[in-house]
Design an enzyme around this catalytic site. Structure first.
Site, PDB file in Angstrom:
ATOM      1  CB  SER A  94      -0.904   0.033   1.237  1.00  0.00           C
ATOM      2  OG  SER A  94      -1.765  -1.074   1.268  1.00  0.00           O
ATOM      3  CB  ALA A 117      -3.291   0.828  -1.858  1.00  0.00           C
ATOM      4  CE  LYS A 118      -7.203  -1.996   6.319  1.00  0.00           C
ATOM      5  NZ  LYS A 118      -8.628  -1.951   6.032  1.00  0.00           N
ATOM      6  CB  THR A 119      -5.461   4.545   0.358  1.00  0.00           C
ATOM      7  OG1 THR A 119      -4.545   3.799  -0.443  1.00  0.00           O
ATOM      8  CG2 THR A 119      -5.102   6.004   0.338  1.00  0.00           C
ATOM      9  CE1 TYR A 167     -11.752   0.793   4.937  1.00  0.00           C
ATOM     10  CE2 TYR A 167      -9.754   1.706   3.961  1.00  0.00           C
ATOM     11  CZ  TYR A 167     -10.518   0.605   4.341  1.00  0.00           C
ATOM     12  OH  TYR A 167     -10.057  -0.662   4.116  1.00  0.00           O
TER      13      TYR A 167
END
Ligand code: PMP
Length: 296
Positions: free
Chosen positions: A64, A152-154, A158
């Site tokens: 990420s 990617a855990k951006t 969220y």
């Protein structure tokens, strides 16, 4: 809720009280949403605290960060060591661990040299609870894979999840099921999705979703249990009225779904493949023998 007077967090190489771990109001992450993070769980096992799939989570954090042009100054093994130390210092075994890489003061849209690395942990129940969920097809679409790196855990992604969950709650549902840009089912706001039809499980392929570590675990467990899984694109119409369905994610674990758009699934959750997988998941995360296991 997330900390008390005894809590210790890791912040930029130091162990601190949460109130003293502070950053600037001019941080790029706060203004523009560029930052990366992980959601990890540790479980109390016969050998003490065990972080489930720690390496996989920290590899994803590295991926990420790379995709978002963010420097991450710790190796995977250093991150694992810090995580165990964090648990020890906070006397936690069953816990949720949250590492966050955020960017320092910068009001431009350029990559930022100064990064903050924060890690905290707290005791957290299963994110979506233990009850079966009533979910709705969201009016919000998952981010377009050509607009950003959906794998990617951006931090900024969220906002999409928050909008979808808020809409679902406002309409009296427990959670949202989001479609991809082509109108096929993608995932939940914070979990991947599977449904069952005629003894086969279906989930969408990678590409428009976060590549969930629990999703991979479900695929591994299905292989172990000789359960057929098909990865293909499907519509919400195909899901409505099928046999069963579940969400899976680190925070949610494996949670059964009662209905989609008020159409109930045909099978009792306890007879579904998802239930069997949920039991095995509990056993794997807690390092217990499957046959002796009682689902809690
Ligand atoms: N999709 C989204 C959007 C998520 O936020 C999560 C939670 N990280 C998942 C799927 C599930 O991923 P994992 O199993 O790695 O927790």
């Amino acid at each position: 809720m997330y900390y008390n007077k005894n809590t210790i967090v890791f912040f930029n190489g130091e162990w601190k009280e949460p109130k003293t771990a502070t950053t600037s109001l001019y941080d790029q992450t706060l203004h523009y949403g560029n930052g990366v993070f992980e959601g990890i769980r540790s479980y109390n096992t016969v050998n003490g605290a065990h972080i489930f799939k720690a390496k996989e989570h920290y590899n994803r954090l590295h991926n990420s960060a790379k995709k978002m042009h963010i420097k991450l100054n710790y190796s995977v093994s250093e991150l694992i060591d810090i995580s165990y130390e964090l648990l020890k210092m906070n006397k936690l075994t069953n816990a949720y661990i949250r590492p966050l890489v955020s960017l320092g003061p910068n009001m431009t849209l350029h990559p930022v040299e100064k990064v903050n690395f924060f890690m905290c942990a707290w005791k957290w129940d299963r994110y979506l609870g233990n009850e079966l969920l009533n979910i709705m097809t969201s009016s919000y679409t998952r981010p377009h894979p050509k607009s950003c790196h959906v794998d990617a855990k951006t931090v900024g992604h969220y906002t999409n999840s928050i909008l979808a969950t808020t809409e679902a709650k406002e309409k009296g549902f427990d959670e949202a099921l989001l479609l991809d840009v082509n109108g096929f089912v993608a995932e939940g706001s914070g979990a991947n999705f599977f449904f069952e039809k005629d003894k086969t499980l279906y989930t969408c392929p990678l590409g428009n979703i976060l590549p969930g570590i629990t999703r991979s675990t479900v695929l591994e467990m299905a292989h172990e249990l000789d359960i057929k899984v098909v990865e293909k694109h499907f519509t919400a119409e195909e899901v409505r009225g099928s046999d069963a369905a579940f969400f899976c994610g680190t925070a949610a674990e494996i949670v059964g779904i009662a209905s989609l758009d008020r159409v109930s699934f045909n099978m009792k959750w306890e007879y579904s493949l998802g239930y069997e997988l949920a039991r095995l998941y509990q056993q794997k995360t807690h390092n217990k023998a499957y046959n002796n296991f009682e689902l809690v």
